[in-house]
Design an enzyme around this catalytic site. Structure first.
Site, PDB file in Angstrom:
ATOM      1  N   ASP A 170       0.841  -1.203   0.000  1.00 56.95           N
ATOM      2  CA  ASP A 170       0.000   0.000   0.000  1.00 56.95           C
ATOM      3  C   ASP A 170       0.881   1.260   0.000  1.00 56.95           C
ATOM      4  OD1 ASP A 170      -2.378  -1.701   0.440  1.00 56.95           O
ATOM      5  OD2 ASP A 170      -1.419  -2.060   2.358  1.00 56.95           O
ATOM      6  N   HIS A 198      -4.631  -3.331   6.557  1.00 53.94           N
ATOM      7  CA  HIS A 198      -4.456  -3.623   5.130  1.00 53.94           C
ATOM      8  C   HIS A 198      -5.814  -4.064   4.589  1.00 53.94           C
ATOM      9  CE1 HIS A 198      -3.070  -5.084   1.316  1.00 53.94           C
ATOM     10  NE2 HIS A 198      -3.603  -6.257   1.579  1.00 53.94           N
TER      11      HIS A 198
HETATM   12  P1  NAX Z   1      -2.353 -18.260  -3.763  1.00 51.05           P
HETATM   13  O1  NAX Z   1      -3.739 -18.818  -3.596  1.00 51.05           O
HETATM   14  O2  NAX Z   1      -1.739 -18.236  -5.101  1.00 51.05           O
HETATM   15  O3  NAX Z   1      -1.364 -19.062  -2.808  1.00 51.05           O
HETATM   16  C1  NAX Z   1      -1.639 -19.290  -1.467  1.00 51.05           C
HETATM   17  C2  NAX Z   1      -0.935 -20.557  -1.078  1.00 51.05           C
HETATM   18  O4  NAX Z   1      -1.091 -20.728   0.332  1.00 51.05           O
HETATM   19  C3  NAX Z   1      -1.524 -21.815  -1.736  1.00 51.05           C
HETATM   20  O5  NAX Z   1      -0.483 -22.584  -2.322  1.00 51.05           O
HETATM   21  C4  NAX Z   1      -2.164 -22.552  -0.564  1.00 51.05           C
HETATM   22  O6  NAX Z   1      -2.155 -23.957  -0.725  1.00 51.05           O
HETATM   23  C5  NAX Z   1      -1.276 -22.090   0.580  1.00 51.05           C
HETATM   24  N1  NAX Z   1      -1.852 -22.306   1.908  1.00 51.05           N
HETATM   25  C6  NAX Z   1      -3.141 -22.240   2.302  1.00 51.05           C
HETATM   26  N2  NAX Z   1      -3.248 -22.555   3.601  1.00 51.05           N
HETATM   27  C7  NAX Z   1      -2.002 -22.815   4.045  1.00 51.05           C
HETATM   28  C8  NAX Z   1      -1.463 -23.214   5.296  1.00 51.05           C
HETATM   29  N3  NAX Z   1      -2.246 -23.407   6.339  1.00 51.05           N
HETATM   30  N4  NAX Z   1      -0.133 -23.404   5.402  1.00 51.05           N
HETATM   31  C9  NAX Z   1       0.671 -23.218   4.336  1.00 51.05           C
HETATM   32  N5  NAX Z   1       0.227 -22.869   3.123  1.00 51.05           N
HETATM   33  C10 NAX Z   1      -1.095 -22.660   2.982  1.00 51.05           C
HETATM   34  O7  NAX Z   1      -2.412 -16.814  -3.096  1.00 51.05           O
HETATM   35  P2  NAX Z   1      -1.389 -15.601  -3.271  1.00 51.05           P
HETATM   36  O8  NAX Z   1      -1.815 -14.768  -4.419  1.00 51.05           O
HETATM   37  O9  NAX Z   1      -0.007 -16.116  -3.226  1.00 51.05           O
HETATM   38  O10 NAX Z   1      -1.733 -14.738  -1.954  1.00 51.05           O
HETATM   39  C11 NAX Z   1      -1.422 -15.201  -0.674  1.00 51.05           C
HETATM   40  C12 NAX Z   1      -2.030 -14.316   0.391  1.00 51.05           C
HETATM   41  O11 NAX Z   1      -1.509 -12.991   0.325  1.00 51.05           O
HETATM   42  C13 NAX Z   1      -3.558 -14.161   0.284  1.00 51.05           C
HETATM   43  O12 NAX Z   1      -4.109 -14.269   1.586  1.00 51.05           O
HETATM   44  C14 NAX Z   1      -3.710 -12.731  -0.207  1.00 51.05           C
HETATM   45  O13 NAX Z   1      -4.960 -12.181   0.163  1.00 51.05           O
HETATM   46  C15 NAX Z   1      -2.556 -12.066   0.512  1.00 51.05           C
HETATM   47  N6  NAX Z   1      -2.125 -10.748   0.021  1.00 51.05           N
HETATM   48  C16 NAX Z   1      -1.739  -9.841   0.938  1.00 51.05           C
HETATM   49  C17 NAX Z   1      -1.214  -8.617   0.585  1.00 51.05           C
HETATM   50  C18 NAX Z   1      -0.761  -7.642   1.614  1.00 51.05           C
HETATM   51  O14 NAX Z   1      -0.375  -6.540   1.221  1.00 51.05           O
HETATM   52  N7  NAX Z   1      -0.794  -7.940   2.910  1.00 51.05           N
HETATM   53  C19 NAX Z   1      -1.127  -8.215  -0.836  1.00 51.05           C
HETATM   54  C20 NAX Z   1      -1.147  -9.363  -1.779  1.00 51.05           C
HETATM   55  C21 NAX Z   1      -2.083 -10.476  -1.416  1.00 51.05           C
HETATM   56  O15 NAX Z   1      -3.375 -10.128  -1.815  1.00 51.05           O
END
Ligand code: NAX
Length: 344
Positions: A170, A198
Site C-alpha cells: 500500500d 491492510h
Molecule cells: P495463492 O492462492 O496463489 O497461494 C496461497 C498458497 O497458500 C496456496 O499454495 C495454498 O495452498 C497455501 N496455503 C493455504 N493454507 C495454508 C497453510 N495453512 N499453510 C501453508 N500454506 C497454505 O495466493 P497468493 O496470491 O499467493 O496470496 C497469498 C495471500 O496474500 C492471500 O491471503 C492474499 O490475500 C494475501 N495478500 C496480501 C497482501 C498484503 O499486502 N498484505 C497483498 C497481496 C495479497 O493479496
C-alpha cells in the site's frame, strides 16, 4: 585460498534459515528468486529456504524446488519443501507467512476469519515451539493484520515486536501514485504513511510526505497542487488498488506484493534509509497517536539494528483523525471476533 573466487564471501557466513508459507502459490513464485538471490538478506548471506504448503500442494512444491535448483544460485544452500509445521518452523531466523485461507464463493467474512484464526494459531504455536526466539515474522496472508496478531498471541515466548504485517505494498502504491502525478521517479517521493488495516479502510496519508524536485524537498500538497485529488481519488485509488488488479488480471497482486515483501524484510534486516520512514503493521502498545493498544496497526516507522521505532510527533488534523479512527475501529472489531474464535 578462496579470496579470488566470487563465492568466497558467502562462504564466510553461516546460512540463515528462512521460511515462506504458501510456497506453492503465486506470490511465493514471484518472491523466492529474490530471496535466494540475496536481494533481501544480503549478497553475502547464504540461505536455507524452507517451503511450507498444504499436503495437496506438495507436487507443485516439487516443481518450485526444481526451478530453484535450476537457477543455480550460489547463496542457496538447501531447499526444504514440507507440509509439516515441526519441520517448517524449526530454527528459523525469518518467517514470511504468505499462505492463508482464501475467500471461497458463499463464504461469510466471519467464516473466513475463523479459518484463518485456526491457521495462524497453529503457526504461532509452532513459531513458539520450534523457531529461534530472535525470529522476525512477516505476515502477508489476509486478513494480514489480524492474522499477525493471532500468530503473535500464540507465540508468547517471542517478543511481539518481532511480528509485523505487510502494508508496504500500500505504501509503495501511494508513493508511486504521487510520483506519477508529479512526473518524478518514485524514489523522489518519501514519507507517505499507511495507517491502520491492510483493507479498504486503510488511510494513505501524504500530509508529511515530500517530493524531491528541482533540487529541493517540496511538501506533497505544494508539489501536486490538487488538494481535491489528494483527499479524494488518490486515497480511494490506493485503498482499492488490490481490487482493481484482480478485476484486470483475474488474479490478485503477486509481482508487486513480492517486491513489497522484499522491501519490508530488507528494511528489517538492514534498517530504513537515513532520513526516511516507511509503513509497517506492528503491535500497538502505548503509542502517541491514540491508536488502541493490542492491535497490529500500520504506523510510520524507522528501523535500526533490527528494531523499529514509531515516528512520533507528526501532526494529525481532523481529516486524518477521522480516517485513523475508522480503520482502528475496524481492527478492534476484527480482533474481538478473532479472539472469540481462539478458544474454540
Ligand atoms: P495463492 O492462492 O496463489 O497461494 C496461497 C498458497 O497458500 C496456496 O499454495 C495454498 O495452498 C497455501 N496455503 C493455504 N493454507 C495454508 C497453510 N495453512 N499453510 C501453508 N500454506 C497454505 O495466493 P497468493 O496470491 O499467493 O496470496 C497469498 C495471500 O496474500 C492471500 O491471503 C492474499 O490475500 C494475501 N495478500 C496480501 C497482501 C498484503 O499486502 N498484505 C497483498 C497481496 C495479497 O493479496
Amino acid at each position: 585460498m578462496l579470496t579470488d573466487h566470487p563465492a568466497s564471501l558467502s562462504l564466510q557466513l553461516d546460512p540463515i534459515k528462512v521460511l515462506v508459507t504458501g510456497a506453492a502459490g503465486q506470490i511465493a513464485y514471484s518472491l523466492l528468486y529474490s530471496i535466494a538471490n540475496g536481494d533481501v538478506f544480503g549478497k553475502d548471506q547464504p540461505i536455507i529456504l524452507v517451503l511450507l504448503d498444504i499436503p495437496p500442494m506438495l507436487p507443485v512444491l516439487d516443481g518450485v524446488v526444481m526451478e530453484l535448483q535450476d537457477c543455480a544460485l550460489p547463496l542457496l544452500r538447501e531447499v526444504i519443501p514440507t507440509d509439516k509445521v515441526e519441520v517448517g518452523f524449526k530454527d528459523l531466523d525469518a518467517a514470511i507467512l504468505v499462505g492463508s485461507m482464501p475467500r471461497k464463493e458463499g463464504m461469510e467474512r466471519k467464516d473466513l476469519l475463523k479459518a484463518n484464526v485456526a491457521i495462524f494459531k497453529t503457526q504461532g504455536a509452532a513459531l513458539d515451539k520450534y523457531a529461534k526466539k530472535t525470529v522476525k515474522v512477516l505476515v502477508v496472508g489476509n486478513p494480514a493484520n489480524t492474522n499477525c496478531l493471532i500468530a503473535a498471541k500464540s507465540a508468547p515466548s517471542i517478543p511481539k515486536e518481532n511480528f509485523s504485517c505487510l502494508t508496504r505494498l500500500d505504501h509503495n502504491r501511494a508513493r508511486s501514485q504521487v510520483a506519477m502525478r508529479v512526473g518524478v521517479p518514485s524514489d523522489c517521493v518519501k514519507d507517505v504513511v499507511i495507517w491502520g488495516n491492510h483493507s479498504s479502510t486503510q488511510y494513505p496519508d501524504v500530509h508529511h510526505a515530500k517530493v524531491q524536485m528541482q533540487g529541493k524537498e517540496v511538501p506533497v500538497f505544494d508539489a501536486v497542487k490538487d488538494d481535491a485529488w489528494l483527499k479524494g481519488d488518490f486515497i480511494t485509488t490506493v485503498q482499492q488498488r488490490g481490487a482493481a488488479v484482480i478485476k484486470a488480471r483475474k488474479l490478485s497482486s503477486a509481482m508487486s506484493a513480492a517486491k513489497a515483501i522484499c522491501d519490508h524484510m530488507r528494511d528489517i534486516w538492514f534498517g530504513t534509509p537515513e532520513g526516511e520512514f516507511i509503513s509497517m503493521g506492528i503491535y500497538s502498545s502505548g503509542n502517541s497517536y491514540g491508536v488502541p493498544d493490542d492491535l497490529i496497526f500500520s504506523f510510520p516507522l524507522t528501523i535500526k539494528n533490527k528494531t523499529w521505532k514509531i515516528v512520533d510527533g507528526l501532526e494529525i488534523n481532523d481529516f486524518s483523525r477521522g480516517k485513523m479512527d475508522a480503520t482502528a475501529a475496524e481492527l478492534v472489531e476484527e480482533r474481538d471476533t478473532a479472539i472469540s474464535f481462539l478458544s474454540v
